[in-house]
Structure formats: C-alpha cells, structure tokens
Design an enzyme around this catalytic site. Structure first.
Site, PDB file in Angstrom:
ATOM      1  N   ARG A 228       0.856  -1.184   0.000  1.00 54.89           N
ATOM      2  CA  ARG A 228       0.000   0.000   0.000  1.00 54.89           C
ATOM      3  C   ARG A 228       0.890   1.231   0.000  1.00 54.89           C
ATOM      4  O   ARG A 228       2.006   1.222   0.539  1.00 54.89           O
ATOM      5  CB  ARG A 228      -0.907   0.030   1.240  1.00 54.89           C
ATOM      6  CG  ARG A 228      -1.687  -1.241   1.503  1.00 54.89           C
ATOM      7  CD  ARG A 228      -2.641  -1.577   0.386  1.00 54.89           C
ATOM      8  NE  ARG A 228      -3.746  -0.629   0.315  1.00 54.89           N
ATOM      9  CZ  ARG A 228      -4.549  -0.516  -0.734  1.00 54.89           C
ATOM     10  NH1 ARG A 228      -4.339  -1.259  -1.799  1.00 54.89           N
ATOM     11  NH2 ARG A 228      -5.544   0.340  -0.728  1.00 54.89           N
ATOM     12  N   HIS A 276       0.011   1.207 -10.083  1.00 50.08           N
ATOM     13  CA  HIS A 276      -0.827   0.372  -9.220  1.00 50.08           C
ATOM     14  C   HIS A 276      -1.519  -0.731 -10.039  1.00 50.08           C
ATOM     15  O   HIS A 276      -2.731  -0.941  -9.926  1.00 50.08           O
ATOM     16  CB  HIS A 276      -1.868   1.213  -8.474  1.00 50.08           C
ATOM     17  CG  HIS A 276      -2.383   0.519  -7.230  1.00 50.08           C
ATOM     18  ND1 HIS A 276      -2.905   1.203  -6.158  1.00 50.08           N
ATOM     19  CD2 HIS A 276      -2.465  -0.801  -6.891  1.00 50.08           C
ATOM     20  CE1 HIS A 276      -3.284   0.346  -5.220  1.00 50.08           C
ATOM     21  NE2 HIS A 276      -3.029  -0.878  -5.645  1.00 50.08           N
TER      22      HIS A 276
END
Length: 313
Positions: A228, A276
């Site tokens: 993350r 991502h």
C-alpha cells in the site's frame, strides 16, 4: 437478495456483467447509477467506498472487499460492525508474483543500467552476481508473499521473510519486532507486501532503509513495494535513492494516486514506477469468489477470509 456494487474508478460495466453471469438469480445494483432502496441491500461489494455509504444500509449483512487491501474500508469511522471479507484469489496471487518476479529480476540483472547504455549507444558488460548470492527478503508473509516467495526461491535466490506473528513457513521466518533488525541486515532486495495498519504506516522510512544490507552482492539494497502507498515515506525514499542508501527501488503504490506530475519520485534515480497495476482484480474470478461466498453464507456455512479488525487484515 440484492447486492450493491461500488468500484471507484473501475470499469463498472465489466463488473456488473461478470457478477450477473456468476449469480444470475441475484439482483445487483450500481451505486450512483441504479435506483435502489437502501433497506433491500444485504451485501456490499466495494472498493474504496464513500465514507458513510455502508452505514446507510440498515439491513446490510456482509461487506466484500474487491481488492487485496482493506484499509480504505476500515478507515470509515462509521463502518458498521459486520463481517468484512477480504479478497483471496489465485489469479490475484499469480499476477502479483509476476510483477514481483519482474522487479526482482530487473534489479538483479541491471535492466535500468542497460537501458541507459542502450540510449547512449554504449556496449559494456556489468558484473553479474549469481541469484544464490542475492538475499530476497519479504516484509510480510501473507498469501501473496508466500506465492511470490516460492517462485523467487525456485529461481535460485536466497529467500527469507519477516512476519509480525508466527506461522507455518517453508523458508526462514523472522518473527516479531525484535527480529526485524537482523532480517533487514541480511536482505539485499526487500519486497514489501504488508497490509496498511497503524503499526505499518510509513514503515518504509529512513531508519528501515538504513538497516538493509549495504555489503551485498548487488552493491547496495533495493526496495520493492506493491503493498500500500501508505507504507512508504516517499520523501525518505527519494533521499535514499539520491544518496545511494538505496541502489534502486520499484514502487507500484503511492500515498496519492494517480502519482502527481510534480512528485520528485518521477525523476529519482534507479526507480521503476508502475501505476498500481501489479495485481489488478479480475472481475470474472472475483465475481465467482463472491457468488460462492454468498451461497455458502445463506446455507449457514461460515464466511471465508473474514478480516480481523483488531489486526487490520
């Protein structure tokens, strides 16, 4: 029973099609598009839901998170006290393993150096250590890390891992805060696949990077983060790359996404940036997973992969 889908900026049409294919006898409605009575919603299928949305559904029974990280859901101060099911999918694990393997090999085989030489029309062979001489450490040893570690190990790299708590492992596992310094000191390539919790926020900071092996076969340590964005202190990463505390890094997640055009990360040396996309959730596979869980739940069977809120994953 009706299920509500909210997917942030994902392709909602594709998700709705796959959900209706996987469970044709159910009604699925799309937040912000379809009209629905909040009282009819029993399931929420979500990724980064608007704060307060889930608490507005009085008869909600189960929340399904459509991605690997659940921090966006847990950050809602009004989150109802209901089962939150995290995504565990072989397809997701395989995609993450592909990305991790690509990044480990890119740094191991000097890809950035050779791309720069190609641009400069320069022919020069760099020294190449054996994979067995390079220590790859996994910070966090959940399902995704375990899958990736098996492939990295099969390529010949010396693999080990760190976990907050003990668990079964077929590689050397360092357990607990006291074991972290030794783990870092024996790691040349650090692969971070931790969940984002209060305890892990900005764990990739100056102190952690300074603790990595400086005398390894690569000539300096490498950090790879596909966990993350909140796990990393991005100013510290830029500084570490500019001062050779890090030899290189690969980042797929960021504190702000999309990564702002003026972020210094874009021009930091020896850094690979991806948008991502290391392990994108596949609508077909996830829809089947959710449909199976719904059916089992209604048959009185326990839900699988329910998040422990006290741990944050």
């Amino acid at each position: 029973m009706t299920a509500l889908l909210t997917t942030a900026n994902w392709d909602s049409d594709a998700w709705m099609h796959q959900l209706r294919t996987a469970a044709p006898d159910r009604r699925f409605v799309l937040e912000g598009v379809d009209a629905y009575d909040p009282a009819e919603i029993r399931y929420a299928l979500t990724w980064k839901p608007p704060q307060g949305l889930l608490s507005s559904l009085p008869n909600l029974e189960v929340i399904f998170n459509l991605g690997a990280g659940v921090d966006a859901v847990l950050s809602d101060p009004d989150l109802p006290d209901l089962p939150l099911v995290r995504l565990v999918d072989e397809n997701l694990a395989s995609r993450m393993t592909e990305w991790v393997t690509l990044q480990v090999l890119a740094h191991h085989r000097g890809t950035l150096t050779y791309l720069a030489q190609q641009k400069a029309h320069r022919w020069h062979e760099e020294p190449q250590p054996l994979a067995s001489e390079v220590r790859v450490g996994f910070l966090g040893y959940g399902v995704l890390a375990q899958h990736a570690a098996r492939v990295i190990g099969a390529l010949g790299f010396a693999t080990h891992a760190w976990s907050r708590t003990g668990k079964d492992a077929d590689i050397k596992l360092h357990v607990g805060a006291d074991a972290l310094p030794e783990f870092l000191a024996n790691t040349d390539i650090l692969v971070v696949l931790l969940p984002l919790t209060d305890a892990t926020r900005k764990i990739i900071n100056a102190d952690l990077m300074a603790g990595l092996a400086q005398d390894g076969a690569l000539g300096g340590p490498v950090v790879i983060n596909a966990g993350r964005g909140g796990l990393q202190d991005e100013d510290d990463i830029v500084a570490a790359l500019n001062t050779n505390v890090l030899k290189g890094a690969s980042l797929d997640v960021f504190q702000t996404e999309p990564l702002p055009a003026d972020s210094p990360l874009w021009t930091a040396p020896n850094l690979i940036i991806t948008p991502h996309n290391s392990a994108v959730s596949d609508p077909r596979a996830v829809s089947r997973y959710v449909a199976r869980q719904m059916q089992a739940f209604e048959a009185g069977e326990p839900l699988q992969n329910v998040v422990d809120r006290s741990r944050g994953y």
